[in-house]
Motif scaffolding. Structure first.
Motif, PDB file in Angstrom:
ATOM      1  N   UNK A 117      52.480  87.618  35.514  1.00 25.37           N
ATOM      2  CA  UNK A 117      51.783  88.661  34.635  1.00 25.37           C
ATOM      3  C   UNK A 117      50.433  88.633  34.705  1.00 25.37           C
ATOM      4  N   UNK A 118      49.763  87.532  34.859  1.00 25.45           N
ATOM      5  CA  UNK A 118      48.299  87.594  34.683  1.00 25.45           C
ATOM      6  C   UNK A 118      47.863  88.220  36.181  1.00 25.45           C
ATOM      7  N   UNK A 119      48.584  88.095  37.079  1.00 23.82           N
ATOM      8  CA  UNK A 119      48.235  88.507  38.552  1.00 23.82           C
ATOM      9  C   UNK A 119      48.184  90.192  38.465  1.00 23.82           C
ATOM     10  N   UNK A 120      49.167  90.417  37.695  1.00 21.20           N
ATOM     11  CA  UNK A 120      49.462  91.866  37.536  1.00 21.20           C
ATOM     12  C   UNK A 120      48.400  92.639  36.656  1.00 21.20           C
ATOM     13  N   UNK A 121      48.132  91.868  35.795  1.00 20.49           N
ATOM     14  CA  UNK A 121      47.024  92.544  34.943  1.00 20.49           C
ATOM     15  C   UNK A 121      45.752  92.488  35.728  1.00 20.49           C
TER      16      UNK A 121
ATOM     17  N   UNK B 274      49.515  84.038  49.803  1.00 19.03           N
ATOM     18  CA  UNK B 274      50.872  84.483  50.640  1.00 19.03           C
ATOM     19  C   UNK B 274      51.372  85.528  49.884  1.00 19.03           C
ATOM     20  N   UNK B 275      51.829  86.688  50.642  1.00 16.22           N
ATOM     21  CA  UNK B 275      52.166  87.707  50.224  1.00 16.22           C
ATOM     22  C   UNK B 275      53.739  87.795  50.107  1.00 16.22           C
ATOM     23  N   UNK B 276      54.135  87.000  48.731  1.00 15.32           N
ATOM     24  CA  UNK B 276      55.397  87.121  48.308  1.00 15.32           C
ATOM     25  C   UNK B 276      55.598  87.015  46.938  1.00 15.32           C
ATOM     26  N   UNK B 277      56.709  87.154  46.308  1.00 14.77           N
ATOM     27  CA  UNK B 277      56.635  87.303  44.859  1.00 14.77           C
ATOM     28  C   UNK B 277      56.755  86.083  44.238  1.00 14.77           C
ATOM     29  N   UNK B 278      55.724  86.305  42.971  1.00 13.35           N
ATOM     30  CA  UNK B 278      55.124  84.931  42.400  1.00 13.35           C
ATOM     31  C   UNK B 278      56.439  84.669  41.474  1.00 13.35           C
ATOM     32  N   UNK B 279      56.816  83.502  41.628  1.00 14.66           N
ATOM     33  CA  UNK B 279      58.082  83.027  40.675  1.00 14.66           C
ATOM     34  C   UNK B 279      57.615  82.527  39.232  1.00 14.66           C
ATOM     35  N   UNK B 280      56.610  82.226  39.159  1.00 14.27           N
ATOM     36  CA  UNK B 280      55.930  81.835  37.660  1.00 14.27           C
ATOM     37  C   UNK B 280      55.751  83.221  37.168  1.00 14.27           C
TER      38      UNK B 280
END
Length: 215
Positions: free
Chosen positions: A18-22, A7-13
């Motif tokens: 950070x892992x998803x960003x990398x 789901x396209x929304x901000x990851x709260x954790x």
């Protein structure tokens, strides 16, 4: 196993984010590199993390050159957009002027047809009358010109037909031998017959009996 739809929304954790960003950043850089090599495209990618850290990729040796090229195109696009807006505004003004001119022409047309003359003054009516007279003079002159041209064409056609008729008569006179009419030949034959009959009467006169003796 098939990957689940994210789901396209901000990851709260924070850790997951950070892992998803990398992961996504590395994949984006890889795709940009592949696109630049496969399609020979000039690509520049600039990424700022949430903490303000800079990540960048440029297919050329100079990132600043690519940025300057982008700024130039952006400026040109803005200028083109401004010119387009100005051009559209100019077209709108022209459309308004054309509509006004059409309205005036329709009003003049109705007046020439004798309609809507209630608001016209004596000078207006005199002007309309003069315009009609000039128009009629022009129409009559054009009509006379067309009649004259048509008459000239008919005369030329008459001359051509007359010449063709003469040629046909001459051709018929050359190809056919003159024949004497039977009516003209009849009196001659009758005369010959009469002469032959007279000569026959003289030559065939006979005397039967003894010759007379004259003393």
């Amino acid at each position: 196993m098939a990957r689940g739809k994210i789901q396209m929304k901000r990851i709260e954790n924070t850790t997951s984010r950070q892992a998803t960003f990398s992961k996504r950043r590395n994949g984006l850089m890889k795709k940009a590199y592949e696109l630049s090599v496969l399609c020979d495209a000039e690509i520049a990618v600039i990424i700022f993390s949430q903490r303000g850290r800079l990540y960048e990729f440029s297919s050329s040796t100079n990132m600043q050159k690519t940025i300057e090229r982008y700024r130039q195109h952006a400026t040109e696009d803005v200028a083109k957009k401004a010119n387009m807006e100005q051009y559209m505004l100019h077209l709108q003004h022209e459309a308004v002027d054309m509509a006004r001119q059409i309205e005036l022409l329709e009003l003049s047309k109705r007046k020439f047809l004798g309609q809507g003359l209630g608001s016209c003054s004596v000078d207006d009516l005199q002007e309309i009358s003069g315009e009609l007279e000039r128009s009629l003079s022009t129409i009559r002159a054009k009509k006379d010109q067309l009649f004259k041209e048509q008459i000239e064409r008919l005369k030329a056609k008459e001359v051509l037909l007359s010449e063709e008729n003469s040629r046909l008569h001459e051709k018929c006179g050359e190809t056919e031998k003159p024949r004497q009419s039977p009516l003209l030949a009849q009196p001659k034959e009758a005369g010959i017959c009469s002469l032959s009959s007279q000569s026959s009467d003289v030559e065939t006169e006979l005397f039967i009996g003894l010759p007379q003796m004259h003393f």
